[in-house]
Design a protein around this motif. Structure first.
Motif, short mmCIF file in Angstrom:
data_model
loop_
_atom_site.label_atom_id
_atom_site.label_comp_id
_atom_site.label_asym_id
_atom_site.label_seq_id
_atom_site.Cartn_x
_atom_site.Cartn_y
_atom_site.Cartn_z
N PHE A 1 51.52 56.33 48.26
CA PHE A 1 53.10 56.07 48.56
C PHE A 1 53.50 55.90 50.00
O PHE A 1 53.81 54.84 50.62
CB PHE A 1 53.89 57.15 48.11
N ILE B 1 50.60 60.63 46.52
CA ILE B 1 51.41 60.92 47.79
C ILE B 1 50.89 59.78 48.99
O ILE B 1 51.62 59.13 49.60
CB ILE B 1 51.30 62.16 48.48
N GLN C 1 58.83 57.98 41.40
CA GLN C 1 59.60 58.88 41.32
C GLN C 1 60.12 59.24 39.70
O GLN C 1 59.84 58.26 38.84
CB GLN C 1 60.98 59.18 41.98
N ILE D 1 58.44 62.79 50.08
CA ILE D 1 57.82 62.66 48.88
C ILE D 1 57.30 63.92 48.65
O ILE D 1 56.73 64.60 49.60
CB ILE D 1 56.65 61.66 48.85
N ARG D 2 57.47 64.62 47.53
CA ARG D 2 56.72 65.87 47.05
C ARG D 2 55.95 65.59 45.79
O ARG D 2 56.39 64.65 45.06
CB ARG D 2 57.72 67.02 46.86
N PRO E 1 64.41 56.96 46.19
CA PRO E 1 63.88 57.11 47.51
C PRO E 1 65.08 56.96 48.47
O PRO E 1 66.32 57.03 48.09
CB PRO E 1 63.17 55.88 47.62
N THR F 1 56.37 62.49 42.77
CA THR F 1 55.26 61.75 42.32
C THR F 1 55.37 61.81 40.59
O THR F 1 55.99 62.70 39.93
CB THR F 1 54.02 62.38 42.59
N LEU G 1 64.37 61.42 48.93
CA LEU G 1 63.31 62.09 48.46
C LEU G 1 62.56 61.24 47.27
O LEU G 1 63.43 60.97 46.22
CB LEU G 1 63.54 63.62 48.11
N THR G 2 61.49 61.41 47.22
CA THR G 2 60.62 60.84 45.92
C THR G 2 59.72 61.92 45.03
O THR G 2 59.25 62.73 46.04
CB THR G 2 59.89 59.54 46.24
N ALA H 1 55.95 64.91 53.63
CA ALA H 1 55.23 65.35 52.27
C ALA H 1 54.78 66.86 52.07
O ALA H 1 54.47 67.25 53.44
CB ALA H 1 54.17 64.56 51.87
#
Length: 300
Positions: free
Chosen positions: A268, A265, A289, A234-235, A294, A254, A251-252, A217
C-alpha cells in the motif's frame, strides 16, 4: 488528519510489532505449511530468532526507505528497538519508548529529551507515584508484574479475567487527574504520562524534516494518534484497533491479517509513493480496504 501536506518528500511513520514485524505466535498463517510465504528474521533475542517479516515485505521496505523519510515508531525501549534489524537501520529518525525518545542516526536527540523532561516536570505526577499506586495498598491481585520503560512510563502484565469490573475506570480517572493516561492492550496495561505520545514525536520529525504527505501505519491503541495525524493511514485487520472497529476518513484496513497484513501495508505504501512521484496530481490512496474508504485526494 493532518492539514498541511506540502511539496516536501513523503514521510512514512510506522509502528513495528504486529504492524511490520511479527513473532511466531502473531503470524496468523493459514492454509498448508508449504503455502507459507518465505520469511526473514527481523529480530534476534538471546541468540534466537524472535521477530519476522516476509521476504517480499523486506524488499518492499528497502525501496520505501530509499524513496521516503521512513520513521519507525515504537513503544519499545531503546534497547529493545536496537535488536530489530530493518532496511535503513541507524539512519535518519526513529521514535522509541512511545515517543519519549527521538533517535537521529541512532543517537537520542538532546533537544527532544529536554522538551520531554520539561513537560513531565510541569504537567505530570512523578513516575514513583504511579508505581506506588499500582503496587501499594491500592494494588489488585490481577496485576501480576509491574515494569518501567526507561523511567518514562509504567507497564504491567495483567490477568484480564481476574480484573475487577471497575478497576480500569478508577485507574484511568486516578491517572488522568495526575497528567497520565492508561491503555489496556492484550495482557499489557500501560500507564503513560500524557505528554509522551507517538504522534507528538512524529509531528516533530515532520516539522524538522520538512516533509509533505504523511503516511502512517499501526495496530494498537497507542498508534491511534499517528493514524489520526496522517494524511493517509492504514492499519492491519487485527489488533486492538481492529477490535475497536477504529476508522476514519483517511484510513484503510488491510484485507489480510497477521504477517501477510504487514506485507500488504508495505505494498500500500509503495503504491502511495509511486503515485506521489508521478507526473500527475496525487489521486488518493489505493483501495485495499474492507468497506472503508481511503483518505480524500491530496494534491502534492
Amino acid at each position: 488528519m493532518s492539514t498541511h501536506a506540502g511539496t516536501g518528500p513523503v514521510m512514512v511513520a510506522s509502528d513495528l510489532d504486529r504492524t511490520l514485524i511479527y513473532s511466531a505466535n502473531s503470524m496468523a498463517l493459514g492454509g498448508a505449511d508449504h503455502l507459507a510465504p518465505r520469511m526473514v528474521v527481523a529480530e534476534v533475542y538471546d541468540a534466537a530468532p524472535l521477530s519476522f517479516m516476509t521476504r517480499a515485505a523486506e524488499e518492499l521496505l528497502e525501496g520505501i526507505v530509499e524513496r521516503s523519510v521512513f520513521v519507525p515508531v515504537t513503544t519499545r525501549t531503546q534497547a529493545q528497538f536496537a535488536r530489530v534489524r530493518l532496511p535503513g537501520f541507524g539512519r535518519g529518525y526513529a521514535v522509541t519508548t512511545n515517543g519519549a525518545v527521538l533517535l537521529q542516526d541512532g543517537e537520542p536527540d538532546a533537544d527532544w529529551s529536554r522538551h520531554i523532561q520539561r513537560s513531565l516536570g510541569t504537567e505530570c505526577a512523578p513516575l514513583s507515584d504511579v508505581l506506588d499506586h499500582l503496587t501499594g495498598s491500592a494494588a489488585v491481585p490481577a496485576i501480576l508484574r509491574v515494569r518501567t520503560a526507561e523511567d518514562f512510563f509504567v507497564y504491567s502484565i495483567v490477568d484480564r479475567q481476574a480484573m475487577p469490573d471497575a478497576y480500569l475506570e478508577e485507574l484511568a480517572a486516578w491517572c488522568q487527574a495526575r497528567g497520565w493516561t492508561t491503555s489496556l492492550q492484550g495482557r499489557k496495561l500501560y500507564c503513560v504520562p500524557a505528554p509522551i505520545t507517538k504522534e507528538a514525536a512524529v509531528d516533530e520529525v515532520r516539522r524538522r524534516s520538512g516533509t509533505g504527505l504523511l503516511v502512517a501505519a499501526g495496530d494498537s491503541r497507542l498508534d491511534a494518534g499517528i493514524l489520526e495525524l496522517a494524511d493517509i493511514a492504514i492499519r492491519p485487520a487485527h489488533g486492538e484497533l481492529d477490535s475497536d472497529a477504529f476508522t476514519g476518513p483517511n484510513l484503510t484496513v488491510t484485507s489480510a491479517a497477521g504477517i501477510l497484513a504487514g506485507e500488504e501495508i508495505l505494498r500500500f505504501v509503495d503504491d502511495v509513493l509511486a503515485q506521489a512521484s508521478g507526473a500527475a496530481p496525487f489521486a488518493g490512496a489505493p483501495a485495499v480496504q474492507r468497506g472503508l474508504r481511503p483518505a480524500s485526494p491530496a494534491v502534492l
